[in-house]
Scaffold this motif. Structure first.
Motif: not given
Ligand SMILES: [Zn+2]
Length: 464
Positions: A11, A13, A222, A305, A367
């Motif tokens: 995960h 971005h 998501k 998380h 992340d």
């Protein structure tokens, strides 16, 4: 030169990394005074990301007063490293039409007196930032793709729809073009961030979840269900120890969360829900349990998380078959604030090894751009439970240390999240040292020399 299997970051971005590379980084200032003398080349607006209150000698969150020193005539927006909190100056609030009379909105909060905005309230300010053009989006994806390859990452679970003022279909179009043109190589599993029934229904009606794409795949729904612990917006069952009366933020009403999860689940989509606080983890597990009781799907749902998952909640995740997409590297920034925020509850946080031992499916991620994407930093924090930025703070719950092989396994576990565990991608990297025969400090500094996807060289380090 040692050959290693390449890394799947479950995960992050990708587009966020590309944006971060273009906007200024404010993670390096040591004092708020330095921050106040900040300037950049853009004559119209300053947008920067990366601050964390622990970086400043003053150990406090910047306010609009600090930012008014940067400029009174130009809007200044500084986003916290977590992406869940921003601070802006008076000019930004003026352009956004925020006054002391503006009512609060659901799913976020703001304080006119300090210029601090959290979660959904950030949109009130971010709307003044001009959206990137299609060409800019492409450039940002390409630079992120290249950066990830240079770090030894060949597969990613990525949330790219959450960028403000850009429609998700524009992102899909950009990705299709980039892979078609051979400008992106990384295997990308899109974590479909569609935070309303209307958007999700639109996505499903158009059949995007069933389509096959060249180079990337549509993944789980998501959702961002709460905020961050550092920003005191992660949703807790009891008040923050350093902020009585505040439990954090529930981004969705529970009925909304249930509907969103069920809509995805009943259409054959998994869900991957950002939940950090123990309060939100309970609510997400409730919603998932309710949904799978109806759909009876053989799912691969996950919580992203799960930092404050208690031992009891970990048992529940196991029973429900909910995977954990976790970020050992979060300790890098959080180790210094976790006790302040949580008091004794800190002893039941970041229990990633417990999850692993108990048989929860644990997949590692960073992340990024929240924390650096470098997998060797992430492995280092998983193995040492020590912050790279603040080593003087020592180990955090050392019984939660992973061995190197366990940590590598958790990176490999990411393939399960995208149903790729049996795919024999010929993806690998060449690194400059034998990570199984060096110290952890040496492991941390491992350098990727070459990266291969499907047997083809896609990155080679410059000799300089
Ligand atoms: Zn994220």
């Amino acid at each position: 030169m040692i050959r290693l299997t390449s890394v799947y970051d479950s995960h992050l971005h990708v587009l966020g990394i590309g944006i971060q590379q273009r906007i200024a980084d404010c993670s390096e200032f040591a004092t708020l005074a330095e921050l106040s003398s900040y300037s950049n080349d853009n004559p119209k607006i300053i947008v920067s990301r990366g601050w964390h209150e622990s970086q400043f000698i003053e150990k406090r969150t910047p306010t609009k007063f600090d930012l008014n020193h940067i400029s009174k005539s130009m809007p200044v927006i500084l986003i916290r490293t977590c992406g869940h909190v921003l601070v802006c100056n008076d000019k930004a609030m003026e352009l956004a039409g925020i006054t002391s009379d503006t009512p609060q909105i659901e799913g976020g909060s703001f304080d006119y007196k300090t210029g601090i905005f959290t979660e959904d309230a950030m949109d009130l300010i971010m709307k003044i930032v001009p959206p990137p053009s299609k060409e800019e989006l492409k450039e940002m994806f390409i630079s992120a793709n290249n950066y990830l390859l240079s770090q030894g990452i060949t597969s990613v679970g990525s949330d790219d729809f959450s960028i403000k003022n850009v429609h998700y279909e524009d992102i899909i179009e950009v990705l299709e073009e980039l892979y078609h043109e051979g400008l992106m190589q990384i295997h990308l599993y899109e974590q479909v961030n569609l935070p309303s029934i209307k958007l999700q229904q639109d996505f499903l009606n158009k059949g995007y979840h069933k389509k096959t794409y060249n180079g990337f795949k549509m993944g789980p729904l998501k959702l961002l269900a709460d905020g961050s612990m550092g920003g005191r917006t992660a949703y807790l069952n009891k008040d923050y120890s350093d902020d009585p009366g505040n439990k954090g933020i529930q981004v969705f009403k529970q009925s909304e969360l249930e509907d969103l999860i069920y809509l995805a689940d009943s259409n054959g989509m998994d869900v991957a829900i950002h939940a950090i606080g123990d309060g939100m983890i309970d609510l997400v597990l409730d919603a998932i349990e309710k949904s799978i009781r109806r759909t009876k799907r053989n799912h691969r749902h996950s919580i992203i998380h799960a930092q404050l998952a208690t031992k009891q909640q970990i048992q529940r995740m196991k029973q429900l078959g909910v995977a954990a997409i976790v970020q050992p590297i979060f300790l890098n920034s959080d180790i210094g604030i976790v006790h302040e925020r949580l008091g004794d509850r800190a002893n039941e946080s970041y229990l990633f090894k417990t999850m692993y031992k108990e048989g929860v499916h644990v997949a590692f991620s960073t992340d990024a751009p929240v924390e650096p994407v470098n997998p060797f930093y992430n492995l280092y924090t998983a193995i040492t439970r020590t912050s790279i930025k603040q080593p003087e703070l020592g180990e955090f719950l050392p019984e939660e240390k992973f061995t190197l092989d366990e940590a590598l396994e958790c990176y490999q576990n990411s393939y399960y999240m995208s149903y790729d565990e049996h795919k024999n991608y010929n993806d690998y990297i060449i690194v400059d040292r034998d990570i199984h025969n060096c110290t952890v400090e040496e492991l941390k500094d491992t350098v990727v020399l070459e990266t291969y996807i499907d047997g083809k060289l896609v990155y080679k380090r410059d000799k300089k």
